[in-house]
Design an enzyme around this catalytic site. Structure first.
Site, PDB file in Angstrom:
ATOM      1  N   ASP A  52       0.842  -1.197   0.000  1.00  0.00           N
ATOM      2  CA  ASP A  52       0.000   0.000   0.000  1.00  0.00           C
ATOM      3  C   ASP A  52       0.879   1.249   0.000  1.00  0.00           C
ATOM      4  O   ASP A  52       1.880   1.303  -0.707  1.00  0.00           O
ATOM      5  CB  ASP A  52      -0.932  -0.043   1.218  1.00  0.00           C
ATOM      6  CG  ASP A  52      -2.255   0.650   0.975  1.00  0.00           C
ATOM      7  OD1 ASP A  52      -2.265   1.887   0.871  1.00  0.00           O
ATOM      8  OD2 ASP A  52      -3.283  -0.047   0.894  1.00  0.00           O
ATOM      9  N   HIS A  91      -3.358   5.710   3.863  1.00  0.00           N
ATOM     10  CA  HIS A  91      -4.175   4.580   3.413  1.00  0.00           C
ATOM     11  C   HIS A  91      -3.656   3.248   3.949  1.00  0.00           C
ATOM     12  O   HIS A  91      -4.442   2.408   4.426  1.00  0.00           O
ATOM     13  CB  HIS A  91      -4.201   4.577   1.883  1.00  0.00           C
ATOM     14  CG  HIS A  91      -5.238   3.681   1.283  1.00  0.00           C
ATOM     15  ND1 HIS A  91      -4.932   2.447   0.747  1.00  0.00           N
ATOM     16  CD2 HIS A  91      -6.573   3.843   1.118  1.00  0.00           C
ATOM     17  CE1 HIS A  91      -6.029   1.898   0.269  1.00  0.00           C
ATOM     18  NE2 HIS A  91      -7.042   2.722   0.479  1.00  0.00           N
ATOM     19  N   SER A 235     -11.557  -0.548   0.245  1.00  0.00           N
ATOM     20  CA  SER A 235     -10.213  -0.634   0.827  1.00  0.00           C
ATOM     21  C   SER A 235     -10.241  -1.075   2.277  1.00  0.00           C
ATOM     22  O   SER A 235      -9.324  -1.756   2.752  1.00  0.00           O
ATOM     23  CB  SER A 235      -9.516   0.731   0.747  1.00  0.00           C
ATOM     24  OG  SER A 235      -9.158   1.041  -0.564  1.00  0.00           O
TER      25      SER A 235
END
Length: 277
Positions: A52, A91, A235
């Site tokens: 990520d 994220h 996600s």
């Protein structure tokens, strides 16, 4: 190269001059879908990699990060190196925090393939997945995808390589109706989101290619600077399923990827097994 505790024999094209006794396999029974069957493990002994934007070290919702790498493109060469850098945009930390909540004792590592403002390239993503697979992690969380057709065949080969060596890739479906990869491949565990309030509820999708749904609306997630925010998207559903995989494998480390899918299927809240009260 780091290896996991699960060993995979070399590929055999045919069995000649040998019988069943020559190829013994030690196996674990899959969880039966009951609370004791699914929730018996805590992730201990299972190596999980978040591919990520990086992971912020020692975030209160994440805890320790075992190792961190970053993938970068230098002219035409794509390389991987260890890094002390954290998260470029939050994220990856969000995903890692969810995995830690579900599988608190797993070993978390990070491969950074995204830059600031979620920027990235297919070449870098491909190398990050390749690196994670060839480090033989038990579970790889992939809350991102690519829609570029030119990467599809190599991604498919990597997904198959992972599947046959018993590395489980848990991949997020695109948030919109877009054809992207690798979540579309049957060799990975694909995840979309539902809108239920239960933060631990996962469901089986009777109409794949998305196979499972998990919480993805207004989820409280870890963020940069030791903070947290509420955010939405597939996600954040994906790491819940990745965390469940780590929990299951920690109590039954010899499960194969297809057995693991079956365990997730049997334990989904909307699957009614005949004979089970």
């Amino acid at each position: 190269m780091t290896t996991s505790g699960r060993q995979t024999p070399g590929l055999t094209w045919g069995l000649r001059g040998k019988g069943p006794a020559d190829v013994p396999v030690e196996a674990d029974d899959p969880p039966d879908g009951t609370e004791g069957g699914l929730l018996g493990g805590t992730g201990r002994g299972i190596r999980v990699c978040v591919v990520d934007s990086g992971v912020e070290r020692d975030h209160p919702m994440v805890g320790p990060v075992a190792q961190s790498w970053r993938v970068f493109k230098d002219d035409d060469e794509v390389r991987v190196e260890e890094t002390a850098e954290g998260d470029s945009c939050g994220h990856g930390t969000a995903c890692a925090g969810i995995i830690r909540r579900i599988a608190p004792d797993c070993e978390l590592s990070s491969v950074r393939v995204l830059g600031e403002r979620f920027s990235g390239s297919g070449d870098v993503l491909l190398e990050g997945i390749r690196w994670a697979v060839r480090q033989r992690f038990d579970v790889v969380n992939l809350s991102l995808s690519t829609s570029r057709d030119r990467f599809v065949e190599e991604l498919r080969r990597l997904a198959d390589e992972a599947y046959f060596q018993q590395t489980v890739i848990v991949a997020s479906a695109h948030n919109t109706h877009v054809e992207s990869f690798p979540w579309r491949f049957s060799s990975v565990i694909s995840v979309g989101s539902h809108q239920e309030d239960d933060p631990d509820l996962h469901l089986y999708n009777p109409e794949p290619p998305v196979e499972f749904f998990a919480p993805g609306q207004g989820v409280q997630v870890a963020w940069l600077g030791g903070t947290s925010i509420r955010s939405s998207g597939n996600s954040y559903a994906t790491p819940l399923i990745a965390g469940l995989c780590a929990r299951i494998l920690s109590s039954r480390p010899r499960l194969t990827p297809f057995q693991l899918k079956n365990a997730l299927y049997l334990s989904a809240a909307n699957v009614r097994v005949h004979g089970r009260r």
